[in-house]
Motif scaffolding. Structure first.
Motif, short mmCIF file in Angstrom:
data_model
loop_
_atom_site.label_atom_id
_atom_site.label_comp_id
_atom_site.label_asym_id
_atom_site.label_seq_id
_atom_site.Cartn_x
_atom_site.Cartn_y
_atom_site.Cartn_z
N PRO A 351 0.39 -1.19 0.69
CA PRO A 351 -0.47 -0.20 -0.11
C PRO A 351 0.35 1.40 0.12
O PRO A 351 0.37 1.86 -0.56
N ARG A 352 2.37 1.06 0.71
CA ARG A 352 3.25 2.65 0.25
C ARG A 352 3.28 2.95 -0.78
O ARG A 352 3.40 4.58 -0.89
N MET A 353 2.87 2.11 -1.56
CA MET A 353 3.97 2.30 -3.29
C MET A 353 2.14 3.28 -3.73
O MET A 353 2.59 3.45 -5.60
N SER A 354 0.80 2.96 -2.95
CA SER A 354 -0.29 3.74 -4.01
C SER A 354 -0.49 5.04 -4.28
O SER A 354 0.71 6.11 -3.52
N ASP A 355 -0.94 6.01 -5.53
CA ASP A 355 -2.04 6.81 -5.92
C ASP A 355 -3.09 6.94 -5.00
O ASP A 355 -3.08 8.20 -5.04
N ALA A 356 -3.99 6.25 -5.15
CA ALA A 356 -5.12 6.29 -4.64
C ALA A 356 -5.59 4.90 -3.44
O ALA A 356 -4.84 4.37 -3.21
N MET A 357 -7.10 5.63 -3.00
CA MET A 357 -7.23 4.09 -1.57
C MET A 357 -9.03 4.11 -1.84
O MET A 357 -9.21 5.24 -2.56
N GLU A 358 -9.22 2.88 -1.55
CA GLU A 358 -10.96 3.09 -1.77
C GLU A 358 -11.63 1.62 -0.52
O GLU A 358 -11.26 0.88 -0.65
N ILE A 359 -12.56 2.36 -0.12
CA ILE A 359 -12.94 1.94 1.49
C ILE A 359 -13.87 1.15 -0.03
O ILE A 359 -14.74 1.03 -0.51
N VAL A 360 -13.45 -0.76 0.37
CA VAL A 360 -14.39 -1.50 -0.54
C VAL A 360 -15.66 -1.68 -0.16
O VAL A 360 -16.62 -1.41 -0.45
N CYS A 361 -15.62 -1.80 1.64
CA CYS A 361 -16.69 -2.42 2.65
C CYS A 361 -16.65 -1.56 4.27
O CYS A 361 -15.35 -2.06 4.17
N GLY A 362 -17.57 -1.03 4.57
CA GLY A 362 -17.44 -0.39 6.07
C GLY A 362 -17.66 0.92 6.02
O GLY A 362 -16.87 2.08 4.98
N ASP A 363 -17.21 1.52 6.96
CA ASP A 363 -16.64 3.33 7.10
C ASP A 363 -16.10 3.60 8.56
O ASP A 363 -15.60 2.66 9.91
N LEU A 364 -15.09 4.15 7.45
CA LEU A 364 -14.07 4.07 8.82
C LEU A 364 -14.02 5.20 10.13
O LEU A 364 -13.10 5.18 10.86
N ASP A 365 -14.99 5.52 10.57
CA ASP A 365 -16.03 5.31 11.64
C ASP A 365 -16.10 5.29 12.31
O ASP A 365 -16.19 5.22 13.53
N GLN A 366 -16.62 3.40 12.04
CA GLN A 366 -16.97 2.52 12.84
C GLN A 366 -16.06 1.32 11.82
O GLN A 366 -16.13 0.65 11.85
N LEU A 367 -14.74 1.66 12.65
CA LEU A 367 -14.08 0.32 12.33
C LEU A 367 -13.84 -1.08 13.52
O LEU A 367 -14.14 -1.63 12.62
N ASP A 368 -14.98 -0.85 14.32
CA ASP A 368 -15.01 -2.10 14.73
C ASP A 368 -16.14 -2.58 14.35
O ASP A 368 -15.98 -3.57 14.42
N GLN A 369 -16.84 -2.53 13.18
CA GLN A 369 -17.76 -2.87 12.39
C GLN A 369 -17.16 -2.84 10.87
O GLN A 369 -18.34 -4.08 10.43
N GLY A 370 -15.58 -3.24 11.03
CA GLY A 370 -14.88 -4.17 10.02
C GLY A 370 -15.23 -2.68 8.77
O GLY A 370 -16.25 -2.70 8.02
N VAL A 371 -13.77 -2.32 7.99
CA VAL A 371 -13.23 -1.16 6.92
C VAL A 371 -12.63 -2.70 6.36
O VAL A 371 -11.26 -2.86 7.06
N LEU A 372 -12.63 -2.58 5.11
CA LEU A 372 -11.72 -3.19 4.15
C LEU A 372 -11.08 -2.00 2.69
O LEU A 372 -12.17 -1.09 2.43
N VAL A 373 -10.31 -1.95 3.30
CA VAL A 373 -9.34 -0.63 2.08
C VAL A 373 -8.85 -1.59 1.25
O VAL A 373 -8.02 -1.88 1.46
N ALA A 374 -8.84 -1.04 -0.26
CA ALA A 374 -8.09 -1.56 -1.80
C ALA A 374 -6.87 0.10 -1.73
O ALA A 374 -7.26 0.61 -1.90
N TYR A 375 -5.60 -0.06 -2.25
CA TYR A 375 -4.76 0.42 -2.03
C TYR A 375 -4.46 0.02 -4.05
O TYR A 375 -3.62 -0.58 -4.12
N LEU A 376 -4.48 1.54 -4.91
CA LEU A 376 -4.02 1.70 -6.17
C LEU A 376 -3.31 2.18 -6.65
O LEU A 376 -3.20 3.35 -5.10
N ARG A 377 -2.73 1.85 -7.76
CA ARG A 377 -1.23 2.99 -8.37
C ARG A 377 -2.21 2.59 -10.34
O ARG A 377 -2.39 1.31 -10.26
N GLU A 378 -1.35 4.01 -10.11
CA GLU A 378 -2.19 3.83 -11.66
C GLU A 378 -3.07 2.91 -12.13
O GLU A 378 -3.52 2.53 -13.07
N GLY A 379 -4.36 2.97 -10.88
CA GLY A 379 -5.42 2.41 -10.74
C GLY A 379 -5.92 0.81 -10.67
O GLY A 379 -6.85 0.07 -10.86
#
Ligand code: FAD
Ligand code: SF4
Lengths: 407, 62
Positions: A351-379
């Protein structure tokens, strides 16, 4: 310089951590008829370093023994292997194949594995005292024993930094019921350099919700000490003050050999240290061609990385002595997990090399409910992170990893 | 050979479930569930799982 006819070749391994031990095991498994000597400057045989911060121990007079027992790693019992613990390799002369030891002895080798790991970065020298505090760091079993003792006493702890070691330590201190102050002067929250600002701020909130005083920016900087050792400030109160601000590769002993030591020890995809055909490096100290982002180098400080690269360095060394081909290259796919105040945090890929991020599911305000994040580089996805108290999205996370690996 | 997980050591990090999903899985509560028996063809995944566990909680017992 081939080994003298009739004498068994000698292999030196510098560093008795997991990478060094795994290299030794791989060499033994390849049935190389050699004498292997494993040098370690710590007094202990190989132990499970990640285990040092993973759990709270009950009050006991035998605490030191309990921790050691708990993190024990089965060694390689073999007559061909000699452990030289409490012995530092001070310098190495790769041309003449000689190691100079802290005991004043020398060791001539035919093959060498560099597995000397890293040490914590500090703002003062060693476990020094600045004007205000006794600075400590956490890397080894002895550090862990000291810290567990003090946390058991319920002392207040100040932690500088917000990386993995800092967060695990804060979590541990809370479990012991201690008051915790964390200072992160450079970034907005935990793991910001890896996971980006948004996730990092959410994690900072998580810490604060769990009764940790988490200060960033100027308010953190104000509480950091004056780094002039001669500064006549108030006397140190001896309070627990732990710096967890990153690490420095242990490479000083290799100076003078013309190696590229700018970020650990540079190796090729077989863990070989060019131009030497008989020198290999592995573990936290090894900087190798990243199999997942061609053209880049990577140096990883993870347990499984040390196992896989240690194994490969051992097999490559055996092969250089005529024992079997080295078939597989580095196949390690970066994936790690940690638990911070009940929240499981899993990170994979780069993820360190990414240029964008996308929340796949969940909500960053409710970490305990589960959050899945994808990190992208050039799409294209190059990394993923998953935070949860349970494991609601775990199968989705594993699916993401699969598609990452098969890229 | 059978898989044995030391429940005292295990902290449900789920690294094993990534290496060997056929035998290890985290349930909805985040608790590790695993199958003791595995077939020979999965041995390298299982060994990968044993190594990946940062707590060294997984043992193979015969
Ligand atoms: C508190 C803590 C928690 C961690 N938690 C996790 C986790 O949950 N998951 C994970 O994947 N990773 C974790 N890690 C990282 C993991 O422990 C390391 O990646 C791994 O131990 C690296 O192994 P290594 O053999 O390369 O290096 P090390 O374990 O550092 O071994 C190197 C050894 O060489 C010795 N040495 C250095 N120079 C010399 C010399 N000149 N002569 C002789 N000996 C020398 C050192 O003293 C040391 O004993 C954690 C690390 C710490 C400190
Ligand atoms: S990796 Fe280890 S600690 Fe994590 S769930 Fe598997 S056995 Fe438990």
């Amino acid at each position: 310089m081939p080994p003298l006819a009739g004498s068994r070749p000698r292999i030196g391994i510098v560093g008795s951590g997991i990478a060094g031990l795994r290299a030794a095991k791989a060499i033994l498994k390849c049935k190389v008829d050699a004498r292997i000597v494993l040098f370690g400057d710590e007094a202990h045989r190989t132990y499970n370093r990640p285990g040092l911060t993973k759990k709270r121990y009950p009050l006991s007079d035998a605490l030191d023994m309990m921790i050691a027992e708990d993190v024990k790693v089965n060694g390689a019992e073999n007559d061909a292997l000699t452990w030289r613990l409490g012995t530092r390799v001070e310098t190495a002369d790769l041309r003449d194949r000689i190691l100079h030891l802290s005991t004043g002895e020398t060791f001539e080798y035919d093959g060498l594995v560099i597995a000397s790991g890293v040490r914590p970065r500090t703002s003062v020298w060693g476990n020094g005292e600045c004007g205000l505090h006794a600075h400590r760091t956490l890397r080894g079993l002895d550090d862990a024993r000291y810290i567990h003792h003090r946390l058991q006493a319920g002392e207040k702890i100040t932690i500088v930094g917000a990386g993995f070691v800092a967060c695990e330590l804060a979590s541990l201190a809370k479990e012991y019921g201690c008051e915790v102050l964390m200072l992160e002067a450079l970034r907005s929250g935990p793991f910001e350099n890896i996971l980006g600002e948004r996730v990092s701020v959410a994690l900072g909130r998580w810490l604060a919700q769990h009764d940790i005083t988490f200060l960033t920016g100027d308010s953190a900087r104000e509480l950091l000490c004056d780094l002039q050792p001669s500064h006549p400030g108030p006397p140190s109160d001896g309070a627990l003050f732990i710096e967890a601000i990153g690490s420095v590769p242990n490479v000083e002993w290799l100076h003078g050999n013309g190696l590229d030591l700018s970020d650990g020890v540079r190796v090729d995809e077989y863990m070989r240290v060019a131009p030497w055909a008989n020198v290999f490096a592995a573990g936290d100290v090894a900087c190798y061609p990243d199999p997942w982002t061609p053209g880049n180098l990577t140096r990883m400080e993870f347990w499984k990385n040390a196992i896989d690269t240690g194994d490969l360095a051992g097999r490559s060394l055996a092969s250089s002595m005529g024992h079997g081909p080295v078939t597989s290259r580095i196949g390690y796919f970066p994936s790690m997990s940690t638990e911070v105040l009940g929240l499981r945090i899993q990170i994979a890929g780069n993820p360190r090399m990414s240029d964008a991020m996308e929340i796949v599911c969940g909500d960053l305000d409710q970490l305990d409910q589960g959050v899945l994040v994808a990190y992208l580089r050039e799409g294209a996805m190059i990394g993923a992170a998953y935070m949860d108290k349970g494991a609601r999205f775990n199968s989705a996370y594993i699916k993401l990893l699969k598609s990452l690996r098969e890229r | 050979m059978k898989i044995f997980v030391d429940r005292v050591k295990c902290q449900n990090h789920g690294q094993c479930a990534i290496s060997a999903p056929t035998n290890f899985e985290l349930d909805a509560n985040g608790e590790l569930q695993y199958q003791e028996a595995f077939s020979e063809e999965n041995i390298s995944d299982i060994e990968d799982a044993v190594d990946s566990c940062p707590l060294q909680a997984i043992l193979l017992k015969s």
